[in-house]
Write a protein that holds these residues in place. Structure first.
Motif, PDB file in Angstrom:
ATOM      1  N   LYS A  18       0.838  -1.209   0.000  1.00 10.41           N
ATOM      2  CA  LYS A  18       0.000   0.000   0.000  1.00 10.41           C
ATOM      3  C   LYS A  18       0.870   1.256   0.000  1.00 10.41           C
ATOM      4  O   LYS A  18       0.578   2.229  -0.707  1.00 10.41           O
ATOM      5  N   PHE A  19       1.947   1.232   0.757  1.00 13.82           N
ATOM      6  CA  PHE A  19       2.841   2.389   0.809  1.00 13.82           C
ATOM      7  C   PHE A  19       3.429   2.680  -0.569  1.00 13.82           C
ATOM      8  O   PHE A  19       3.461   3.828  -1.023  1.00 13.82           O
ATOM      9  N   GLU A  20       3.890   1.625  -1.263  1.00  7.93           N
ATOM     10  CA  GLU A  20       4.515   1.813  -2.573  1.00  7.93           C
ATOM     11  C   GLU A  20       3.478   2.224  -3.616  1.00  7.93           C
ATOM     12  O   GLU A  20       3.757   3.053  -4.495  1.00  7.93           O
ATOM     13  N   GLN A 106     -16.379  20.924  -9.407  1.00  9.05           N
ATOM     14  CA  GLN A 106     -16.534  20.420 -10.767  1.00  9.05           C
ATOM     15  C   GLN A 106     -16.735  18.902 -10.746  1.00  9.05           C
ATOM     16  O   GLN A 106     -16.226  18.216  -9.855  1.00  9.05           O
ATOM     17  N   PRO A 107     -17.474  18.367 -11.726  1.00  6.82           N
ATOM     18  CA  PRO A 107     -17.650  16.907 -11.767  1.00  6.82           C
ATOM     19  C   PRO A 107     -16.330  16.203 -12.064  1.00  6.82           C
ATOM     20  O   PRO A 107     -15.502  16.693 -12.834  1.00  6.82           O
ATOM     21  N   ALA A 108     -16.155  15.066 -11.430  1.00  7.60           N
ATOM     22  CA  ALA A 108     -14.957  14.257 -11.634  1.00  7.60           C
ATOM     23  C   ALA A 108     -15.356  12.793 -11.484  1.00  7.60           C
ATOM     24  O   ALA A 108     -16.511  12.469 -11.196  1.00  7.60           O
ATOM     25  N   LEU A 109     -14.398  11.907 -11.709  1.00  8.96           N
ATOM     26  CA  LEU A 109     -14.628  10.474 -11.560  1.00  8.96           C
ATOM     27  C   LEU A 109     -13.744   9.944 -10.439  1.00  8.96           C
ATOM     28  O   LEU A 109     -12.668  10.487 -10.173  1.00  8.96           O
ATOM     29  N   ALA A 110     -14.195   8.872  -9.807  1.00  9.13           N
ATOM     30  CA  ALA A 110     -13.413   8.279  -8.725  1.00  9.13           C
ATOM     31  C   ALA A 110     -13.428   6.764  -8.850  1.00  9.13           C
ATOM     32  O   ALA A 110     -14.438   6.163  -9.210  1.00  9.13           O
ATOM     33  N   ILE A 111     -12.273   6.166  -8.573  1.00  8.17           N
ATOM     34  CA  ILE A 111     -12.156   4.709  -8.474  1.00  8.17           C
ATOM     35  C   ILE A 111     -11.447   4.398  -7.160  1.00  8.17           C
ATOM     36  O   ILE A 111     -10.745   5.257  -6.609  1.00  8.17           O
ATOM     37  N   PRO A 112     -11.605   3.195  -6.628  1.00  2.28           N
ATOM     38  CA  PRO A 112     -10.878   2.849  -5.405  1.00  2.28           C
ATOM     39  C   PRO A 112      -9.371   2.889  -5.639  1.00  2.28           C
ATOM     40  O   PRO A 112      -8.899   2.615  -6.749  1.00  2.28           O
ATOM     41  N   ILE A 113      -8.629   3.238  -4.611  1.00  2.00           N
ATOM     42  CA  ILE A 113      -7.172   3.106  -4.702  1.00  2.00           C
ATOM     43  C   ILE A 113      -6.870   1.646  -5.032  1.00  2.00           C
ATOM     44  O   ILE A 113      -7.340   0.741  -4.343  1.00  2.00           O
ATOM     45  N   PRO A 114      -6.144   1.381  -6.113  1.00  2.00           N
ATOM     46  CA  PRO A 114      -5.961  -0.011  -6.548  1.00  2.00           C
ATOM     47  C   PRO A 114      -5.233  -0.855  -5.511  1.00  2.00           C
ATOM     48  O   PRO A 114      -4.380  -0.361  -4.769  1.00  2.00           O
ATOM     49  N   GLU A 115      -5.588  -2.133  -5.478  1.00  2.00           N
ATOM     50  CA  GLU A 115      -4.933  -3.071  -4.569  1.00  2.00           C
ATOM     51  C   GLU A 115      -3.555  -3.476  -5.076  1.00  2.00           C
ATOM     52  O   GLU A 115      -2.741  -4.007  -4.321  1.00  2.00           O
ATOM     53  N   SER A 116      -3.310  -3.242  -6.362  1.00  2.00           N
ATOM     54  CA  SER A 116      -2.007  -3.570  -6.933  1.00  2.00           C
ATOM     55  C   SER A 116      -1.750  -2.674  -8.132  1.00  2.00           C
ATOM     56  O   SER A 116      -2.679  -2.137  -8.740  1.00  2.00           O
ATOM     57  N   ILE A 117      -0.476  -2.517  -8.442  1.00  2.00           N
ATOM     58  CA  ILE A 117      -0.032  -1.752  -9.612  1.00  2.00           C
ATOM     59  C   ILE A 117       1.034  -2.578 -10.305  1.00  2.00           C
ATOM     60  O   ILE A 117       1.848  -3.244  -9.651  1.00  2.00           O
TER      61      ILE A 117
END
Length: 246
Positions: A18-20, A106-117
């Motif tokens: 998560k830190f990385e 302003q309108p924007a989009l949101a996704i969960p912080i990914p579990e992996s990259i």
């Protein structure tokens, strides 16, 4: 809001700390890097940026599409794919259907912080030999006929194949847009190849064969991931063999 795509444990290019993950996302945000977003299995694509990383709500806030119709299409996609380049290293991650939020009025989009990259460094283009005990193949269309060729090696950027009949001498520099790549335990994938180079090799029995180097053209994200998984498995097999476990 939860992610629908869990991390894959055997992906050698995956970051799950998560830190990385936050460090990479914050670098993308701070640098104002362009983020390529794909939705609806690649049928909808936009270029966006990260506006904010909201730790309280565990979401990444991104800019909307400049056309309302595009934004509506994004909101109908079950999965989303993101890609950018950070310090000349390709960075990709996945997300579920985005949600509409408000950012600075302003309108924007949101996704969960990914579990992996996934962070694909230059080593993704290191070639790995394909074992003869578990052959992989490419099927090309030549003069309206399908012909199969064994793979000698493969990387994230391309492959080389064995042309024992020397039937590919005339295709150097050409594109083969509907080639079928068959990888053991990974599946079959339709890929576009550019035949980049050729070399002649003489076998111990005196027979000459050609090896052709081919470059992948515009691989889809899913095919690229499958190829990287396959390469990772071959690497682990080779390491185990070197250590006397294979």
């Amino acid at each position: 809001m939860t992610s629908t795509l869990p991390p894959t444990e055997d992906d050698p290019y995956q970051i799950q700390s998560k830190f990385e993950i936050l460090r990479v996302l914050q670098a993308i945000e701070k640098g104002g890097l362009l983020l390529h977003m794909e939705a609806n299995q690649g049928n909808d694509r936009i270029v966006t940026t990260i506006l904010d990383i909201d730790l309280d709500n565990n979401v990444v806030v991104i800019d909307t599409a400049n056309k309302e119709e595009k934004t509506r299409n994004l909101l109908q996609s079950e999965h989303t794919h993101f890609e950018t380049s950070l310090d000349k290293i390709k960075v990709t991650f996945q997300g579920p259907t985005p949600e509409v939020v408000s950012y600075e009025g302003q309108p924007a989009l949101a996704i969960p912080i990914p579990e992996s990259i996934r962070r694909l460094q230059r080593r993704e283009f290191f070639r790995v030999n394909v074992p003869v005990s578990e052959p992989a193949m490419v099927i090309l269309r030549l003069n309206n006929e399908s012909k199969s060729f064994l793979l000698h090696d493969i990387s994230g950027g391309g492959l080389s194949l064995v042309d024992e009949s020397q039937s590919l001498a005339e295709v150097i520099g050409t594109h083969k847009t509907e080639s079928l790549l068959e990888l053991p335990q990974a599946g079959s994938f339709v890929v576009a190849l550019q035949v980049a180079r050729t070399e002649t090799q003489q076998l111990p029995n005196g027979k000459q064969i050609q090896r052709l180097g081919c470059t992948f053209i515009d691989l889809s994200a899913s095919t690229q991931m499958a190829i990287q998984h396959y390469i990772g498995r071959l690497e682990r097999q080779q390491i185990a063999k070197q250590r006397g476990h294979g």
